[in-house]
Write an enzyme that holds these catalytic residues in place. Structure first.
Site, PDB file in Angstrom:
ATOM      1  N   HIS A 804       0.855  -1.191   0.000  1.00  0.00           N
ATOM      2  CA  HIS A 804       0.000   0.000   0.000  1.00  0.00           C
ATOM      3  C   HIS A 804       0.888   1.237   0.000  1.00  0.00           C
ATOM      4  O   HIS A 804       1.550   1.523   1.000  1.00  0.00           O
ATOM      5  CB  HIS A 804      -0.922  -0.013   1.223  1.00  0.00           C
ATOM      6  N   GLU A 807       1.330   3.860   2.798  1.00  0.00           N
ATOM      7  CA  GLU A 807       1.822   3.431   4.105  1.00  0.00           C
ATOM      8  C   GLU A 807       3.341   3.528   4.172  1.00  0.00           C
ATOM      9  O   GLU A 807       4.058   2.542   4.290  1.00  0.00           O
ATOM     10  CB  GLU A 807       1.308   2.008   4.396  1.00  0.00           C
ATOM     11  N   HIS A 901       2.836  -3.164   7.005  1.00  0.00           N
ATOM     12  CA  HIS A 901       1.809  -2.189   6.618  1.00  0.00           C
ATOM     13  C   HIS A 901       1.782  -1.017   7.586  1.00  0.00           C
ATOM     14  O   HIS A 901       2.447  -1.031   8.611  1.00  0.00           O
ATOM     15  CB  HIS A 901       0.424  -2.854   6.645  1.00  0.00           C
ATOM     16  N   GLU A 986       1.291  -4.220  11.360  1.00  0.00           N
ATOM     17  CA  GLU A 986       0.710  -2.884  11.204  1.00  0.00           C
ATOM     18  C   GLU A 986       1.416  -1.911  12.132  1.00  0.00           C
ATOM     19  O   GLU A 986       1.507  -2.146  13.335  1.00  0.00           O
ATOM     20  CB  GLU A 986      -0.782  -2.919  11.575  1.00  0.00           C
TER      21      GLU A 986
HETATM   22 ZN   LIG Z   1      -1.932  -1.662   4.284  1.00  0.00          ZN
END
Ligand SMILES: [Zn+2]
Length: 1077
Positions: A804, A807, A901, A986
């Site tokens: 992504h 990010e 992420h 994350e």
């Molecule tokens: Zn992500």
């Protein structure tokens, strides 16, 4: 409840309905009243279940239908009805069926002048009206006219009656048919006048509930489009706006203020974004059909409900709703392993990406006396451990590491010693110098940057003299086609001069190399400029910055400023000062307004509109070939004045909530600061709020004002210098060119006798960029067969990041991982000697380059393509998966797979993993799972990280498999490759609300530290596992003994207990609730 009492109650209720005798009815009512006055909710509910509501309603109807109703019976009866009706969900329906509505309305009409009787009737009406259907029926029968007769202008008499009448009216107006009737009968101006009258007379605020009820009436009417039109026509915006101006700070008026704001926001005319199209400015011809989601066309019904209640997000609750119905409950889907998604022979192409398995290392001759382990000198020059919690300078100068000091330095800076410091000291005190050495002379044309001669006054002078060249300084042209122009040559010379004068060498960064890499990077818009911060480099700030304390009521003030644009438009400029969509140049450099620029790698700003002198509305670009995902922004702003607060509003954000409401700030990089020796991205901005605005997506057929909602991110910035060039970004940028520069430098920095570092191309992206694949391990001790065998048998660890593009935090964590893995830290050395790391640091280079937030050039989320990626459409995913399949096919599936992420809604760092049992339990679908056995080792790594890494918390981890995540890397690698430790890691965009970093926002240092800690976690995981080699255990123990003093208690506990048992999972009591028996 006692049996007698139960039967007694039933007898009472029967007698009440059958009795014609006034005295006995009164006695029963008295008894029931006594019974319920001491009773709990439960007792009332019991009475309802025994037909209490019906009995009371029948009695009401019978009593009221007599020629002269007996108020001695009716009043206590109404009181009971009000009490019981509140708890009976079907009360309105029952009243309707038993025809109690009419009689009550008739009684109310008869008693317009008898306030006590009237009040009792109103209480009953209030409970009847709680059912929308019954409310609609009351409306048909004229209840609203009756109530409006009761609600008089300001008076001090019978205010309880007026208040109840207003509350009943508000309840009735929840029904759309009643609201329509109210609009048709011009209630809106009447209600506005009534409210104004009460507001202006009630200076002591004695009747706030009446004022609030009147506003609630307006609010319900405003749910209808016709209601909003009537409100606007009656000057409602102006009236309420002026009312609220003077009472914003009055706590006692809170119930009124919050409703007024809701009405103002609801009635603010909806409009489409000031864009010709929401489709991205950038489009790219891609193979296949672009599956860009078409805007949903809304029906009239949706539209009516469009203005749902808007919470005033001044509260602190930021709980993210967890959706249980998204859980995968199909045991077969969870536990079956799908077949290979491609022909098996195709996997052979990945053999070339695993050269370590075939290389013979003939160049490695084992010479006697050439002990690699003692050969530290060259290595130490590049010693750098990315960790934030260091009390010492992290950037070790070559001069600092000399002779006898070397060992001491290594020990003090090793990651294990940091584990303790990270856990025991608060980070705010940490100090680090901006870029002191390490990487030099990589680029042969390095002009020899001399930082010693730089002098602040000189810098400022040269800066001011060349103020007109600001763009050239901050965005040197890089396109080859311009290379012959004099202007460019001058610029290039100027850059050289700047670099020579001002740049202090920075670890793992080189502007010249960056420029060379950027020149090769291919973008959709063919960028010819670089952003200064990416080119010049970034040094982490001296200390982590605390989260922004939100000023109470700041969001209201911002919203009212927005409303003021509509009501007092005299100072509104509304001038487009920057737009990617309109012919260049739009910017009038002579004028006093700010100048914007975003056409550089990872840049994202589509349009800027000057609204007031120091206020700008900004629009960010949708992802390429998409109409959505506006979140990431990164742009340059210049031409600012000093000490002036500028307000910026990004008006086309999409997510319904944001960490910007909970302490997060954006990031700023000042070119002047950089030239003064502080080249640093810092958190900045105040008065930051994130809220739903009045813009709606234009949808085909439905016109404006009906599509999905947009949100405003508003923030104020005071720039550090006048006439500076500053860059603002959603988060610390990290471009593709930065990665390529970093990898080159890393590759050249390693001691090749010890570190096996290979960078190759996984594949080409759709945009024509190379997606790098990095292999890191230790060189074999020699080319002896047993050494080569040990080398080739090392288990694999696979780490990926940045699928992504928005990010960027994931890239900083990855940067930390990479730098740690090649470092001379003893832990890194052990890791290299025991594992082969396969790292894909950027799975979506095109998205990163073109300033996307979420997608690839096809406008699709690549982390939803893992189930069946195509080599042509999603090449990076296809080949990443292919490589993993290949490793599986040769019996070398990785121990751990982790995809890095960033998370925009939560704080801290945490892992998502996969567990069949936890998923089924959470979904309460445990049928037929008793035979299901599941290894709980997926919990070990997060538990280790929880103890080691300051930013990490187990409490946010989740191991549930959601249907909507079936095509993510984590789930596919778990299911298809059988990697039980398959994770998404994350990292918050914001910071931490626990641990040593509690209350702090992440800087790049903390994110890099997390990357290093992740590696340490992998080592501890191995030490805890039953398969850990004796040699590794001995070496680890020696390492720990050497630093026993500085070891964290937890780490010792983990290591020593586990090395004495061979169990992988330790079933800690702290999460026994999850343990899988
Ligand atoms: Zn992500």
């Amino acid at each position: 409840m006692a049996e007698q009492e139960a039967s007694g109650l039933q007898v009472l209720l029967q007698t009440l309905q059958s009795s014609l005798d006034r005295e006995s009815i009164l006695a029963i009512l008295q008894l029931l009243g006594d019974l319920l006055s001491v009773g709990t909710d439960r007792r009332i509910r019991y009475m309802i279940s025994k037909g209490g509501s019906e009995a009371l309603l029948r009695t009401l109807v019978d009593t009221a239908r007599t020629a002269s109703p007996d108020y001695v019976i009716l009043l206590p009866l109404f009181r009971l009805l009000a009490k019981v009706g509140l708890r009976d969900k079907k009360f309105g329906q029952k009243a309707l069926e038993l025809e109690a509505l009419d009689v009550t309305l008739i009684l109310a009409r008869k008693n317009l002048c008898h306030s006590q009787n009237l009040l009792h009737c109103l209480w009953a009406l209030r409970v009847f009206a709680s059912s929308v259907t019954t409310g609609a029926m009351l409306g048909i029968n004229g209840a609203m006219e009756l109530l409006l007769k009761v609600i008089t202008p300001y008076t001090q008499k019978h205010t309880q009656v007026i208040r109840t009448a207003a509350e009943v009216l508000a309840a009735l107006l929840k029904s759309k048919s009643n609201s329509r009737r109210a609009v048709n009968r011009s209630y809106v101006p009447r209600l506005l006048r009534l409210h104004q009258d009460w507001h202006s007379h009630d200076t002591a605020h004695s009747f706030v509930p009446i004022r609030r009820a009147l506003l609630l009436c307006l609010k319900h009417i405003a749910k209808l489009r016709s209601g909003r039109e009537a409100f606007l026509a009656a000057q409602g915006m102006e009236i309420l706006f002026s009312i609220i101006q003077n009472c914003l700070d009055d706590q006692s008026l809170e119930p009124v203020i919050s409703i007024v704001l809701q009405i103002l926001r609801q009635c603010y005319p909806k409009s489409p974004l000031p864009l010709l199209t929401t489709s991205s400015t950038y489009s790219f011809p891609v193979p296949g059909i672009v599956t860009s989601e078409a805007p949903r066309v809304l029906t009239e019904e949706d539209y009516e409900d469009d203005s749902e209640e808007e919470e005033d997000k001044d509260s602190d609750s930021e709980d993210v709703k967890e959706e249980d119905d998204d859980l995968e409950t199909d045991v077969n889907k969870l536990s079956s392993k799908p077949g290979l998604d491609r022909p098996e022979e195709e996997l052979m192409q990945y053999k070339a990406m695993c050269l370590e398995l075939s290389c013979s290392f003939e160049e490695l001759e084992s010479k006697p006396g050439d002990d690699l382990n003692s050969d530290e000198t060259e290595y130490a020059n590049h010693h750098h451990i990315p960790t934030a919690a260091s009390p010492k300078g992290l950037f070790l100068n070559k001069d600092q590491i000399s002779g006898g000091q070397e060992k001491e330095v290594l020990v003090q800076n090793s990651l294990l010693s940091r584990v303790k410091m990270g856990r025991s000291s608060i980070h705010l005190t940490s100090k680090r110098g901006p870029g002191m050495n390490s990487y030099r002379n990589v680029h042969s044309n390095d002009p020899g940057i001399d930082s010693s001669g730089s002098d602040v006054s000189d810098i400022q002078a040269s800066f001011l003299e060349d103020a007109g060249d600001m763009d050239a300084i901050s965005c040197p042209r890089i396109s080859a086609s311009f290379s012959n122009s004099t202007k460019t040559r001058e610029t290039a010379e100027f850059i050289d001069q700047l670099l020579q004068t001002h740049l202090k060498p920075m670890v793992f960064h080189d502007p010249y190399l960056y420029m060379a890499k950027a020149r090769r990077t291919r973008s959709v818009a063919d960028f010819t400029m670089m952003a200064f911060p990416d080119f010049w480099g970034h040094c982490p700030p001296l200390s982590a910055q605390p989260m922004l304390q939100r000023k109470c009521g700041v969001q209201r003030i911002k919203i009212l400023e927005d409303v003021r644009r509509l009501i007092q438009p005299s100072d509104i400029i509304n001038k487009v000062v920057f737009s990617l969509d309109e012919p260049w140049p739009l910017q009038d450099t002579a004028s006093d307004c700010l100048q914007f620029f975003s056409a550089f790698e990872s840049g994202n700003l589509r349009k800027a509109i000057q609204v007031r002198e120091f206020e700008y509305d900004l629009l960010v670009n949708a992802d390429v070939n998409s109409t959505q995902h506006q979140q990431w922004f990164y742009f340059k702003v210049s031409g600012m004045r000093a000490a002036v607060p500028y307000r910026f509003n990004i008006i086309n954000c999409e997510k319904p909530n944001s960490q910007f409401n909970y302490g997060m700030q954006l990031t700023l990089y000042s070119v002047k600061e950089a030239l003064l020796g502080r080249p640093t991205w810092v958190r900045t901005g105040y008065d930051i709020c994130y809220y739903k605005n009045h813009y709606r997506q234009r949808t085909a057929g439905a016109g404006a004002a009906s599509g999905k909602c947009y949100y405003t991110l508003t923030f104020a910035v005071i720039f550090p210098h006048a006439e500076d060039a500053c860059y603002l970004a959603y988060h610390y940028p990290y471009t593709y060119s930065a990665l390529m520069t970093h990898l080159d430098i890393l590759g050249k920095s390693v001691n090749r006798k010890q570190v096996y570092f290979r960078q190759e191309v996984l594949c080409q992206t759709l945009g024509g960029n190379s997606c790098p694949l990095v292999t890191i391990t230790a060189m074999p001790e020699s080319d002896r067969a047993d050494h080569l065998e040990q080398f080739r048998q090392r288990p694999y660890q696979v780490i990926t990041a940045r699928v992504h593009p928005g990010e960027s935090n994931a890239s900083w964590v990855m940067k930390g991982t990479l730098e740690f893995l090649v470092s001379s830290d003893p832990v890194a050395r052990l890791l290299r000697e025991n594992f082969i790391f396969k790292i894909i640091p950027m799975l979506n280079p095109d998205g990163v380059i073109n300033g996307n937030h979420r997608c690839s050039l096809r406008g699709e989320d690549l982390n939803r393509q893992w189930l069946s990626p195509s080599a042509h459409l999603q090449p990076t995913i296809y080949h990443a998966k292919g490589l993993l399949h290949y490793l599986g096919s040769i019996g070398r599936r990785p121990t751990v797979f982790c995809d890095f992420h960033g998370h925009s809604q939560k704080k801290n760092v945490f892992l998502y993993g996969c567990s069949i049992k936890e998923t089924l339990w959470q979904a309460e679908a445990t049928v037929g799972t008793s035979n299901l056995s599941e290894d709980v080792s997926y919990r070990t790594l997060p538990k280790i990280l929880d103890k080691l890494a300051p930013a990490f918390t187990m409490s946010s981890c989740s191991f549930l498999v959601e249907k909507s995540r079936a095509s993510t890397a984590r789930v596919v690698v778990w299911r298809e490759m059988g990697v039980s430790r398959s994770y998404t890691m994350e990292s918050s965009y914001c910071g931490c609300n626990q641990g040593p970093y509690q209350g702090l926002q992440f800087g790049t240092g903390e994110l890099e530290e997390m990357g290093a800690m992740f590696c340490l976690g992998l080592l501890v995981l191995e030490l805890k596992s039953g398969s850990c080699s004796h040699q590794l255990l001995t070496r680890a123990a020696a390492l720990l003994n050497a630093e026993e003093e500085s070891l964290d208690f937890y780490l010792q506990r983990i290591l020593w207990r586990e090395t004495n048992s061979s169990h992988d999972d330790d079933g800690d009591s702290d999460d026994s609730k999850y343990s899988c028996q």
